[in-house]
Design a protein around this motif. Structure first.
Motif, mmCIF file in Angstrom:
data_model
loop_
_atom_site.group_PDB
_atom_site.id
_atom_site.type_symbol
_atom_site.label_atom_id
_atom_site.label_comp_id
_atom_site.label_asym_id
_atom_site.label_seq_id
_atom_site.Cartn_x
_atom_site.Cartn_y
_atom_site.Cartn_z
ATOM 1 N N HIS A 161 0.822 -1.205 0.000
ATOM 2 C CA HIS A 161 0.000 0.000 0.000
ATOM 3 C C HIS A 161 0.862 1.264 0.000
ATOM 4 N N GLU A 162 0.319 2.332 -0.573
ATOM 5 C CA GLU A 162 0.930 3.669 -0.574
ATOM 6 C C GLU A 162 2.359 3.694 -1.093
ATOM 7 N N GLY A 163 2.643 2.937 -2.161
ATOM 8 C CA GLY A 163 3.945 2.997 -2.804
ATOM 9 C C GLY A 163 5.030 2.156 -2.173
ATOM 10 N N THR A 164 4.720 1.462 -1.096
ATOM 11 C CA THR A 164 5.731 0.593 -0.500
ATOM 12 C C THR A 164 5.795 -0.720 -1.271
ATOM 13 N N ARG A 165 6.866 -1.454 -1.046
ATOM 14 C CA ARG A 165 7.053 -2.733 -1.715
ATOM 15 C C ARG A 165 7.537 -3.763 -0.706
ATOM 16 N N GLN A 166 7.484 -4.997 -1.155
ATOM 17 C CA GLN A 166 8.026 -6.087 -0.356
ATOM 18 C C GLN A 166 8.876 -6.954 -1.267
ATOM 19 N N ALA A 167 10.021 -7.364 -0.763
ATOM 20 C CA ALA A 167 10.886 -8.300 -1.475
ATOM 21 C C ALA A 167 10.850 -9.619 -0.728
ATOM 22 N N GLU A 168 10.503 -10.672 -1.437
ATOM 23 C CA GLU A 168 10.563 -12.001 -0.856
ATOM 24 C C GLU A 168 11.751 -12.713 -1.480
ATOM 25 N N ILE A 169 12.751 -13.011 -0.657
ATOM 26 C CA ILE A 169 13.992 -13.630 -1.123
ATOM 27 C C ILE A 169 13.997 -15.088 -0.706
ATOM 28 N N THR A 170 14.144 -15.959 -1.706
ATOM 29 C CA THR A 170 14.171 -17.395 -1.446
ATOM 30 C C THR A 170 15.422 -17.986 -2.085
ATOM 31 N N PRO A 171 16.332 -18.546 -1.288
ATOM 32 C CA PRO A 171 17.519 -19.185 -1.869
ATOM 33 C C PRO A 171 17.215 -20.622 -2.308
ATOM 34 N N PHE A 172 17.756 -20.997 -3.448
ATOM 35 C CA PHE A 172 17.647 -22.372 -3.940
ATOM 36 C C PHE A 172 19.057 -22.924 -4.116
ATOM 37 N N ASN A 173 19.427 -23.876 -3.262
ATOM 38 C CA ASN A 173 20.741 -24.506 -3.278
ATOM 39 C C ASN A 173 21.883 -23.497 -3.126
ATOM 40 N N CYS A 174 21.641 -22.446 -2.357
ATOM 41 C CA CYS A 174 22.693 -21.466 -2.056
ATOM 42 C C CYS A 174 22.371 -20.850 -0.696
ATOM 43 N N ALA A 175 23.334 -20.152 -0.147
ATOM 44 C CA ALA A 175 23.156 -19.544 1.169
ATOM 45 C C ALA A 175 22.990 -18.036 1.024
ATOM 46 N N ILE A 176 22.292 -17.445 1.972
ATOM 47 C CA ILE A 176 22.179 -15.990 2.046
ATOM 48 C C ILE A 176 23.229 -15.502 3.027
ATOM 49 N N SER A 177 23.981 -14.498 2.639
ATOM 50 C CA SER A 177 25.042 -13.991 3.519
ATOM 51 C C SER A 177 24.429 -13.341 4.764
ATOM 52 N N GLU A 178 25.254 -13.179 5.781
ATOM 53 C CA GLU A 178 24.802 -12.531 7.019
ATOM 54 C C GLU A 178 24.328 -11.112 6.748
ATOM 55 N N ALA A 179 24.999 -10.425 5.800
ATOM 56 C CA ALA A 179 24.614 -9.044 5.487
ATOM 57 C C ALA A 179 23.195 -8.988 4.956
ATOM 58 N N ILE A 180 22.826 -9.938 4.129
ATOM 59 C CA ILE A 180 21.465 -9.965 3.584
ATOM 60 C C ILE A 180 20.483 -10.424 4.660
ATOM 61 N N ALA A 181 20.846 -11.431 5.411
ATOM 62 C CA ALA A 181 19.955 -11.975 6.439
ATOM 63 C C ALA A 181 19.640 -10.959 7.529
ATOM 64 N N SER A 182 20.543 -9.990 7.739
ATOM 65 C CA SER A 182 20.340 -9.014 8.821
ATOM 66 C C SER A 182 19.497 -7.811 8.397
ATOM 67 N N ILE A 183 19.082 -7.780 7.166
ATOM 68 C CA ILE A 183 18.272 -6.633 6.689
ATOM 69 C C ILE A 183 16.883 -6.696 7.299
#
Length: 151
Positions: A129-151
């Motif tokens: 709503h009101e111009g906001t967005r959501q990012a849904e991040i799903t890893p497939f056979n890879c890891a998400i770094s701590e920097a990304i996970a801490s967002i």
């Protein structure tokens, strides 16, 4: 993992974090409606990689290659293609590093791909709503770094 994005600047910052933390051979499959922020996210990835050239949507050229940063960025846009046309492009040469220097591959409109790499990050951007967005991040056979996970 779902991330709330208050505005385009937040989308750009998420991209910068990705660009700073991803390694060569990373593939990002981007999905979302027109104007959801896919290109903005890739522009942030370019900034995070130290690319100074303007990162623009390759809607008409299909593929833009940026090689001046920490890693190359291969930005693909499949919006104008049908799945059988995508199959003929042999996109795996980008994520397998066969004919190009290994880098980060970001593919907009990835739902048009009839095949996917063995490992990738799926990022689905949606309007809220009101111009906001959501990012849904799903890893497939890879890891998400701590920097990304801490967002």
């Amino acid at each position: 993992m779902k991330i709330f994005l208050a505005d385009a600047e937040a989308t750009l910052r998420l991209g910068i974090t990705l660009g700073e933390s991803l390694s060569a051979d990373s593939v990002i499959l981007l999905e979302g409606d027109l104007g959801a922020g896919k290109t903005t996210l890739v522009q942030g990835i370019g900034k995070g990689l130290g690319i100074t050239e303007l990162v623009v949507s390759p809607t008409f050229t299909l593929i833009n290659e940026y090689t001046e940063g920490r890693l190359p960025l291969y930005h693909l846009d499949l919006y104008r293609l049908e799945p059988q046309e995508v199959a003929a492009l042999n996109l795996e040469t980008y994520w397998e590093g066969v004919e190009v220097i290994p880098g980060i591959v970001a593919i907009e409109w990835a739902e048009r791909m009839p095949y996917k790499p063995d490992s990738y990050l799926s990022i689905n951007l949606t309007y809220q709503h009101e111009g906001t967005r959501q990012a849904e991040i799903t890893p497939f056979n890879c890891a998400i770094s701590e920097a990304i996970a801490s967002i």
